[in-house]
Motif scaffolding. Structure first.
Motif, PDB file in Angstrom:
ATOM      1  N   HIS A 137      51.247  46.668 -98.833  1.00  0.00           N
ATOM      2  CA  HIS A 137      50.432  45.618 -98.219  1.00  0.00           C
ATOM      3  C   HIS A 137      51.310  44.583 -97.506  1.00  0.00           C
ATOM      4  O   HIS A 137      51.301  43.398 -97.864  1.00  0.00           O
ATOM      5  CB  HIS A 137      49.544  44.945 -99.275  1.00  0.00           C
ATOM      6  N   PRO A 138      52.073  45.017 -96.531  1.00  0.00           N
ATOM      7  CA  PRO A 138      52.942  44.073 -95.817  1.00  0.00           C
ATOM      8  C   PRO A 138      52.128  43.076 -95.002  1.00  0.00           C
ATOM      9  O   PRO A 138      50.981  43.360 -94.633  1.00  0.00           O
ATOM     10  CB  PRO A 138      53.744  44.978 -94.877  1.00  0.00           C
ATOM     11  N   ILE A 139      52.733  41.923 -94.754  1.00  0.00           N
ATOM     12  CA  ILE A 139      52.112  41.006 -93.789  1.00  0.00           C
ATOM     13  C   ILE A 139      52.647  41.381 -92.406  1.00  0.00           C
ATOM     14  O   ILE A 139      53.834  41.675 -92.242  1.00  0.00           O
ATOM     15  CB  ILE A 139      52.402  39.523 -94.120  1.00  0.00           C
ATOM     16  N   MET A 140      51.743  41.448 -91.434  1.00  0.00           N
ATOM     17  CA  MET A 140      52.162  41.678 -90.044  1.00  0.00           C
ATOM     18  C   MET A 140      51.903  40.383 -89.287  1.00  0.00           C
ATOM     19  O   MET A 140      50.801  39.845 -89.332  1.00  0.00           O
ATOM     20  CB  MET A 140      51.351  42.821 -89.433  1.00  0.00           C
ATOM     21  N   LEU A 141      52.935  39.874 -88.623  1.00  0.00           N
ATOM     22  CA  LEU A 141      52.742  38.662 -87.832  1.00  0.00           C
ATOM     23  C   LEU A 141      53.651  38.687 -86.606  1.00  0.00           C
ATOM     24  O   LEU A 141      54.715  39.264 -86.685  1.00  0.00           O
ATOM     25  CB  LEU A 141      52.992  37.395 -88.658  1.00  0.00           C
ATOM     26  N   ASP A 142      53.137  38.265 -85.489  1.00  0.00           N
ATOM     27  CA  ASP A 142      51.882  37.626 -85.166  1.00  0.00           C
ATOM     28  C   ASP A 142      50.859  38.680 -84.713  1.00  0.00           C
ATOM     29  O   ASP A 142      51.246  39.724 -84.206  1.00  0.00           O
ATOM     30  CB  ASP A 142      52.174  36.605 -84.054  1.00  0.00           C
ATOM     31  N   VAL A 143      49.584  38.380 -84.847  1.00  0.00           N
ATOM     32  CA  VAL A 143      48.567  39.297 -84.328  1.00  0.00           C
ATOM     33  C   VAL A 143      47.676  38.647 -83.265  1.00  0.00           C
ATOM     34  O   VAL A 143      46.567  39.118 -83.029  1.00  0.00           O
ATOM     35  CB  VAL A 143      47.686  39.901 -85.451  1.00  0.00           C
ATOM     36  N   GLY A 144      48.164  37.584 -82.627  1.00  0.00           N
ATOM     37  CA  GLY A 144      47.346  37.049 -81.537  1.00  0.00           C
ATOM     38  C   GLY A 144      47.636  35.632 -81.088  1.00  0.00           C
ATOM     39  O   GLY A 144      47.205  35.232 -80.004  1.00  0.00           O
ATOM     40  N   ALA A 145      48.360  34.849 -81.874  1.00  0.00           N
ATOM     41  CA  ALA A 145      48.564  33.448 -81.506  1.00  0.00           C
ATOM     42  C   ALA A 145      49.588  33.303 -80.380  1.00  0.00           C
ATOM     43  O   ALA A 145      49.486  32.405 -79.553  1.00  0.00           O
ATOM     44  CB  ALA A 145      49.006  32.637 -82.722  1.00  0.00           C
ATOM     45  N   THR A 146      50.566  34.187 -80.346  1.00  0.00           N
ATOM     46  CA  THR A 146      51.678  34.058 -79.403  1.00  0.00           C
ATOM     47  C   THR A 146      51.942  35.390 -78.691  1.00  0.00           C
ATOM     48  O   THR A 146      52.824  36.156 -79.082  1.00  0.00           O
ATOM     49  CB  THR A 146      52.946  33.582 -80.161  1.00  0.00           C
ATOM     50  N   PRO A 147      51.147  35.664 -77.639  1.00  0.00           N
ATOM     51  CA  PRO A 147      51.312  36.952 -76.942  1.00  0.00           C
ATOM     52  C   PRO A 147      52.666  37.062 -76.236  1.00  0.00           C
ATOM     53  O   PRO A 147      53.256  38.133 -76.202  1.00  0.00           O
ATOM     54  CB  PRO A 147      50.182  36.947 -75.909  1.00  0.00           C
ATOM     55  N   ASP A 148      53.149  35.941 -75.691  1.00  0.00           N
ATOM     56  CA  ASP A 148      54.426  35.986 -74.969  1.00  0.00           C
ATOM     57  C   ASP A 148      55.543  35.462 -75.860  1.00  0.00           C
ATOM     58  O   ASP A 148      56.147  34.427 -75.570  1.00  0.00           O
ATOM     59  CB  ASP A 148      54.326  35.124 -73.704  1.00  0.00           C
ATOM     60  N   ALA A 149      55.838  36.183 -76.924  1.00  0.00           N
ATOM     61  CA  ALA A 149      56.833  35.681 -77.876  1.00  0.00           C
ATOM     62  C   ALA A 149      58.241  35.816 -77.311  1.00  0.00           C
ATOM     63  O   ALA A 149      58.602  36.840 -76.724  1.00  0.00           O
ATOM     64  CB  ALA A 149      56.716  36.444 -79.189  1.00  0.00           C
ATOM     65  N   LYS A 150      59.032  34.769 -77.504  1.00  0.00           N
ATOM     66  CA  LYS A 150      60.447  34.802 -77.136  1.00  0.00           C
ATOM     67  C   LYS A 150      61.244  35.240 -78.370  1.00  0.00           C
ATOM     68  O   LYS A 150      60.725  35.229 -79.495  1.00  0.00           O
ATOM     69  CB  LYS A 150      60.882  33.413 -76.690  1.00  0.00           C
ATOM     70  N   PRO A 151      62.524  35.601 -78.177  1.00  0.00           N
ATOM     71  CA  PRO A 151      63.335  36.037 -79.332  1.00  0.00           C
ATOM     72  C   PRO A 151      63.296  35.026 -80.484  1.00  0.00           C
ATOM     73  O   PRO A 151      63.141  35.402 -81.639  1.00  0.00           O
ATOM     74  CB  PRO A 151      64.739  36.165 -78.739  1.00  0.00           C
TER      75      PRO A 151
END
Lengths: 348, 348
Positions: A137-151
């Motif tokens: 049951h891992p947490i997956m993040l992000d799923v929508g708040a930051t579509p253009d994520a930088k490194p």
């Protein structure tokens, strides 16, 4: 402790949310409070008609605007200042509550959270984390708040996920994987290659390297780091596939030749059918996102939990209890220290 | 027509590939040729020992180097110039064959294809297209060749996918969707928002707008446009999920209480069990990528098809017949016109 429940959010609305709060209240102590925010008259009417009796204190805060599940965040920010989402988050902002839970419109909750609570100091972008209901049951993040994520955003998501799992699962060194397209760092996109280095260089993160799409099913990690674009697509793909399987199991049973149905029905062997259907349903239920009870909105300066729009009372309960657990462990305080320590060392 | 088969590629190797070629040859005319590239002595030994008789001409081209499924493209380019992949693509480059099919290492095939054949004029980056085996069987592209896709690349993938489906399915105006995180254009990442405009402005593309992860299962489009990073993760996530379901259906049958097994076994109702298992297996087989028979490598100046490493003879056959179909329809010639027309108008 005071937990806010947005009573108006979700596809079903008031009744499911209040029944969920009732279930949750059994795990609260007498001195705790659930603050129910929404159209006061309707809330009171439901509680009175059903003769609901909570196991902890209840406060009802009136909020007249209604945020629909399809409302755009921009529009809601302008027009829905009196909504249960806005007023509930005000309570957290003004230290009148410790956490906010809503099964409502994720985009609107995110927008009001950023407006009302702001980001944690040193944290550039927030992330929505969802629990992937298979294996560890891992947490997956992000799923929508930051579509253009930088490194740097991806690196900070690794920190947020690590702290979350540490507290929720009591795991000392959660394993972190970066969702990419090959095990070697050279294979990802440029942003991911840079994020890989940032995460690798933080010795506090138990980074196992890149993971691939099929590693979701291999129990490899506790934290899956991804951007809000890829994460959202994978999340919805998974939901779509579970839904499709449920529908098609029924369809694939339908064209059974009548003769075979006749044979099966005429003998006690009919026992076999419910068994296999139940077995498949159990398997599919296991991988349904409905059962998880809320996704934390990580990186804002306050505890915010978003429940699935299709939450049932049990899911509302789980979400509220997750929020309670994080309050008890001073999650936001810990997170502040961790993020600030790193942004301080950056400027050294 | 001459189609090249890389006899050495894939997890199983020679036997599966040659049995696949045998199946395919039944659909070739007597004047067509399958050029089998690989270690000549081994190929001849297998054909002679099994007394295989093909329905068309056969040429065998000796290639001594072996490319493993895990070899890195960079290393292969340096060290495997005598591999079946390199020598097979040379045949296409030198117009001694019309198409190349291999169930081998995708990265190495891509690298050698770019080296030997080059890109179509005006086409910036290639794309690997896979057929998604549900609903309308849309093509999804790219799934790995171009992880860092720019807006123009995504736009050109929409053109490539449209032409492919036009020919393979005989659909006049294939529906194209851009895989993103919301229906409104404003919701995607910056690259996707720009790609949306480029695709929308090309009136030859039947663009229905953004689609989301769950739309894979809703029969909405014939072409799914995505970048090689997201596409690869979704592809592997789907494969991983199918694999997980197969394993877990068996596991969930195992803990059956013995008493129930006893009852079921003692009655003719045992018929029910194989039926339900078969029904599930059929469903899962339907969504297995093994059944598709090859992914086109689109955008290189020559016809290249990559088969799944786990291909069975039937999959090899399908892949070779797909290649044959594209040759018959002058796919590369058409594609050249379409791409060049647009790159000319750009410079106007």
């Amino acid at each position: 402790m005071k937990i806010v429940l947005d009573a108006m959010g979700g596809d079903t609305g008031l009744s499911v949310n209040l029944e969920g709060a009732l279930l949750a209240s059994k795990y609260f102590s007498k001195s705790d409070t659930i603050i129910i925010v929404g159209i006061k008259s309707e809330i009171e009417k439901y509680i009175n008609s059903k003769k609901i009796s909570f196991n902890c204190n209840i406060e009802i805060v009136d909020a007249v605007d209604n945020v629909g599940m399809e409302d755009s965040p921009t529009k809601a920010l302008q027009e829905k200042q009196e909504s249960s989402i806005a007023k509930g988050l005000d309570l957290v902002k003004n230290k009148k509550a410790d956490a906010f839970f809503s099964p409502g419109n994720t985009g609107v909750i995110l927008a009001f959270s950023l407006l009302k609570l702001g980001r944690l100091r040193g944290l550039d972008r927030p992330a929505i984390g969802i629990i992937f209901p298979i294996g560890k049951h891992p947490i997956m993040l992000d799923v929508g708040a930051t579509p253009d994520a930088k490194p740097k955003n991806l690196y900070q998501f690794a920190l947020l996920g690590t702290e979350y799992i540490k507290i929720m699962r009591n795991i000392e060194k959660p394993k972190v994987g970066l969702l990419s397209i090959g095990e070697e760092n050279s294979k990802g996109s440029v942003v991911y290659q840079k994020a890989f280095e940032l995460i690798k260089n933080d010795k506090e993160i138990n980074f196992i390297g890149n993971i691939e799409g099929d590693d979701f099913f291999k129990n490899k990690v506790d934290v899956i780091v991804t951007d809000g674009f890829t994460g959202n697509i994978v999340l919805k793909f998974g939901e779509g596939m579970v839904h499709w399987l449920k529908e098609n199991i029924i369809i694939s049973v339908k064209p059974l030749p009548l003769a075979i149905i006749g044979i099966i029905l005429s003998i006690p062997g009919i026992l076999g059918i419910p068994f296999f259907l139940a077995s498949m349903k159990k398997l599919l239920k296991k991988i349904s996102y409905d059962e998880i009870g809320g996704a934390p909105l990580l990186g804002v300066d306050g505890l915010v939990f978003v429940g699935h729009g299709k939450s049932n009372p049990k899911a509302i309960k789980s979400g509220m209890l997750n929020a309670k657990n994080l309050v008890e462990h001073n999650f936001i305080g810990d997170l502040k220290n961790i993020i600030e320590k790193r942004s301080d060392s950056e400027t050294d």
